[in-house]
Write a protein that holds these residues in place. Structure first.
Motif, PDB file in Angstrom:
ATOM      1  N   TYR A  14       0.832  -1.201   0.000  1.00 26.13           N
ATOM      2  CA  TYR A  14       0.000   0.000   0.000  1.00 26.13           C
ATOM      3  C   TYR A  14       0.875   1.263   0.000  1.00 26.13           C
ATOM      4  CZ  TYR A  14      -2.759   3.776   2.122  1.00 26.13           C
ATOM      5  OH  TYR A  14      -3.329   4.993   2.402  1.00 26.13           O
ATOM      6  N   TYR A  15       1.857   1.273   0.877  1.00 28.28           N
ATOM      7  CA  TYR A  15       2.688   2.459   1.077  1.00 28.28           C
ATOM      8  C   TYR A  15       3.475   2.835  -0.176  1.00 28.28           C
ATOM      9  CZ  TYR A  15       6.074   5.596   3.263  1.00 28.28           C
ATOM     10  OH  TYR A  15       6.840   6.681   3.585  1.00 28.28           O
ATOM     11  N   PHE A  16       4.163   1.856  -0.747  1.00 20.94           N
ATOM     12  CA  PHE A  16       5.010   2.163  -1.898  1.00 20.94           C
ATOM     13  C   PHE A  16       4.208   2.490  -3.151  1.00 20.94           C
ATOM     14  CE2 PHE A  16       8.478  -0.347   0.345  1.00 20.94           C
ATOM     15  CZ  PHE A  16       9.186   0.802   0.687  1.00 20.94           C
ATOM     16  N   CYS A  17       2.926   2.105  -3.188  1.00 27.77           N
ATOM     17  CA  CYS A  17       2.081   2.495  -4.316  1.00 27.77           C
ATOM     18  C   CYS A  17       1.907   4.008  -4.389  1.00 27.77           C
ATOM     19  CB  CYS A  17       0.712   1.819  -4.216  1.00 27.77           C
ATOM     20  SG  CYS A  17       0.647   0.159  -4.914  1.00 27.77           S
ATOM     21  N   TRP A  18       2.141   4.697  -3.276  1.00 24.70           N
ATOM     22  CA  TRP A  18       2.030   6.152  -3.256  1.00 24.70           C
ATOM     23  C   TRP A  18       3.298   6.833  -3.777  1.00 24.70           C
ATOM     24  CZ3 TRP A  18      -2.044   9.314  -1.524  1.00 24.70           C
ATOM     25  CH2 TRP A  18      -3.136   8.636  -0.992  1.00 24.70           C
ATOM     26  N   SER A  19       4.371   6.086  -3.932  1.00 27.96           N
ATOM     27  CA  SER A  19       5.648   6.693  -4.310  1.00 27.96           C
ATOM     28  C   SER A  19       5.665   7.039  -5.799  1.00 27.96           C
ATOM     29  CB  SER A  19       6.811   5.754  -3.970  1.00 27.96           C
ATOM     30  OG  SER A  19       6.914   4.716  -4.933  1.00 27.96           O
ATOM     31  N   ARG A  20       6.736   7.662  -6.234  1.00 28.73           N
ATOM     32  CA  ARG A  20       6.849   8.102  -7.619  1.00 28.73           C
ATOM     33  C   ARG A  20       7.658   7.125  -8.473  1.00 28.73           C
ATOM     34  NH1 ARG A  20       8.531  11.227  -4.235  1.00 28.73           N
ATOM     35  NH2 ARG A  20      10.660  11.249  -5.013  1.00 28.73           N
ATOM     36  N   GLY A  21       7.899   5.924  -7.961  1.00 19.72           N
ATOM     37  CA  GLY A  21       8.700   4.951  -8.688  1.00 19.72           C
ATOM     38  C   GLY A  21       8.050   4.508  -9.996  1.00 19.72           C
ATOM     39  N   TYR A  22       8.862   3.946 -10.865  1.00 25.88           N
ATOM     40  CA  TYR A  22       8.356   3.471 -12.154  1.00 25.88           C
ATOM     41  C   TYR A  22       9.372   2.539 -12.804  1.00 25.88           C
ATOM     42  CZ  TYR A  22      11.510   7.130 -13.867  1.00 25.88           C
ATOM     43  OH  TYR A  22      12.614   7.903 -14.102  1.00 25.88           O
ATOM     44  N   ASP A  23       8.868   1.719 -13.716  1.00 27.94           N
ATOM     45  CA  ASP A  23       9.705   0.847 -14.538  1.00 27.94           C
ATOM     46  C   ASP A  23       9.993   1.594 -15.836  1.00 27.94           C
ATOM     47  OD1 ASP A  23      10.567  -1.005 -16.517  1.00 27.94           O
ATOM     48  OD2 ASP A  23       9.591  -2.665 -15.484  1.00 27.94           O
ATOM     49  N   GLU A  24      11.242   1.983 -16.008  1.00 22.62           N
ATOM     50  CA  GLU A  24      11.625   2.812 -17.152  1.00 22.62           C
ATOM     51  C   GLU A  24      11.463   2.067 -18.476  1.00 22.62           C
ATOM     52  OE1 GLU A  24      15.126   6.042 -18.081  1.00 22.62           O
ATOM     53  OE2 GLU A  24      15.638   4.250 -16.934  1.00 22.62           O
ATOM     54  N   LYS A  25      11.803   0.783 -18.508  1.00 20.43           N
ATOM     55  CA  LYS A  25      11.771   0.012 -19.754  1.00 20.43           C
ATOM     56  C   LYS A  25      10.338  -0.288 -20.189  1.00 20.43           C
ATOM     57  CE  LYS A  25      16.294  -2.150 -19.101  1.00 20.43           C
ATOM     58  NZ  LYS A  25      17.028  -3.429 -18.896  1.00 20.43           N
ATOM     59  N   GLN A  26       9.512  -0.738 -19.244  1.00 21.05           N
ATOM     60  CA  GLN A  26       8.131  -1.086 -19.595  1.00 21.05           C
ATOM     61  C   GLN A  26       7.187   0.112 -19.537  1.00 21.05           C
ATOM     62  OE1 GLN A  26       6.564  -4.947 -18.239  1.00 21.05           O
ATOM     63  NE2 GLN A  26       8.429  -5.165 -17.009  1.00 21.05           N
ATOM     64  N   GLU A  27       7.705   1.236 -19.019  1.00 14.00           N
ATOM     65  CA  GLU A  27       6.928   2.471 -18.912  1.00 14.00           C
ATOM     66  C   GLU A  27       5.638   2.256 -18.122  1.00 14.00           C
ATOM     67  OE1 GLU A  27       6.402   3.959 -22.879  1.00 14.00           O
ATOM     68  OE2 GLU A  27       8.462   4.724 -22.998  1.00 14.00           O
ATOM     69  N   ILE A  28       5.804   1.686 -16.935  1.00 18.67           N
ATOM     70  CA  ILE A  28       4.660   1.502 -16.038  1.00 18.67           C
ATOM     71  C   ILE A  28       4.974   2.118 -14.680  1.00 18.67           C
ATOM     72  CG2 ILE A  28       3.784  -0.552 -17.193  1.00 18.67           C
ATOM     73  CD1 ILE A  28       5.091  -2.270 -15.038  1.00 18.67           C
ATOM     74  N   ASN A  29       3.934   2.598 -14.016  1.00 15.81           N
ATOM     75  CA  ASN A  29       4.100   3.239 -12.713  1.00 15.81           C
ATOM     76  C   ASN A  29       4.233   2.198 -11.606  1.00 15.81           C
ATOM     77  OD1 ASN A  29       3.994   5.884 -13.720  1.00 15.81           O
ATOM     78  ND2 ASN A  29       1.748   5.863 -13.691  1.00 15.81           N
TER      79      ASN A  29
END
Length: 214
Positions: free
Chosen positions: A19-34
């Motif tokens: 739940y917590y990390f879903c709020w972060s700004r992370g992303y998969d650069e190659k697959q272009e997904i949040n």
């Protein structure tokens, strides 16, 4: 209901950290997904997760009494992470240092400041989304983040991938700079330590810079 969340409640809690990390700004650069899509690799029962979240955050009463994690780091420093309905707010000594949500403000902690909290693993992970790093610092931080993610059930099987995506969201275009009379600042948009762009934070940043140096 007690609004304070204890460290024991979140320690090794798969539901909480997903739940917590879903709020972060992370992303998969190659697959272009949040990051929320990234975290689908951590398999949890959706019905159980929804029920846990509803009970844990007491959504019926969250507007007036949001749940929060709080504690004392040392004699001069305390923290609080408040889970409001539409954002997560962060405080040091009651000074606001950022939020995760639609109008996020982050990039407050430097890599060195984050690493000073490593002996408190859950605090380290809580502060991770509030940290700003340069691209070359990613490799330094990644192995440490993996180590902490490995302690969370179901995260351990994907810790390398999740860490990589989480850290993508921490990379800033500018660096932290020391300014005489103020202390550490940066010029990144959405950063509470950007006292040039957001002068309303200047006084608080000066005070916190002094405390964090102690």
């Amino acid at each position: 209901m007690n609004t304070q969340i204890t460290i024991e409640e979140i320690k090794n809690n798969t539901f909480f950290w997903k739940y917590y990390f879903c709020w972060s700004r992370g992303y998969d650069e190659k697959q272009e997904i949040n990051i929320d899509e990234v975290l689908e690799v951590v398999e949890t029962n959706e019905t159980e997760a929804y029920e846990w979240e509803r009970i844990f955050f007491n959504y019926e009463d969250i507007e007036d009494n949001p749940r929060h994690v709080a504690g004392r780091i040392n004699d001069n420093l305390n923290f609080a992470v408040e889970f409001a309905e539409y954002e997560i707010n962060f405080f040091l000594n009651d000074f606001y240092i950022g939020n995760l949500g639609g109008h996020f403000e982050a990039w407050f902690f430097t890599l060195e400041e984050l690493l000073s909290f490593e002996k408190y693993p859950n605090l380290f992970l809580l502060f991770l989304p509030m940290t700003g790093i340069s691209k070359d610092q990613k490799v330094i931080l990644k192995s440490i983040v993996i180590k902490h993610l490995n302690t969370i059930p179901k995260f351990d099987a994907h810790s390398n991938y999740i860490a990589d995506c989480l850290l993508n969201g921490l990379i800033m275009q500018s660096r932290f700079e020391e300014i005489e009379g103020i202390g550490l600042t940066n010029n990144e948009n959405h950063s509470v330590r950007n006292v040039t762009g957001y002068p309303r934070y200047l006084e608080d940043v000066v005070k916190l810079n002094k405390i964090l140096k102690e």
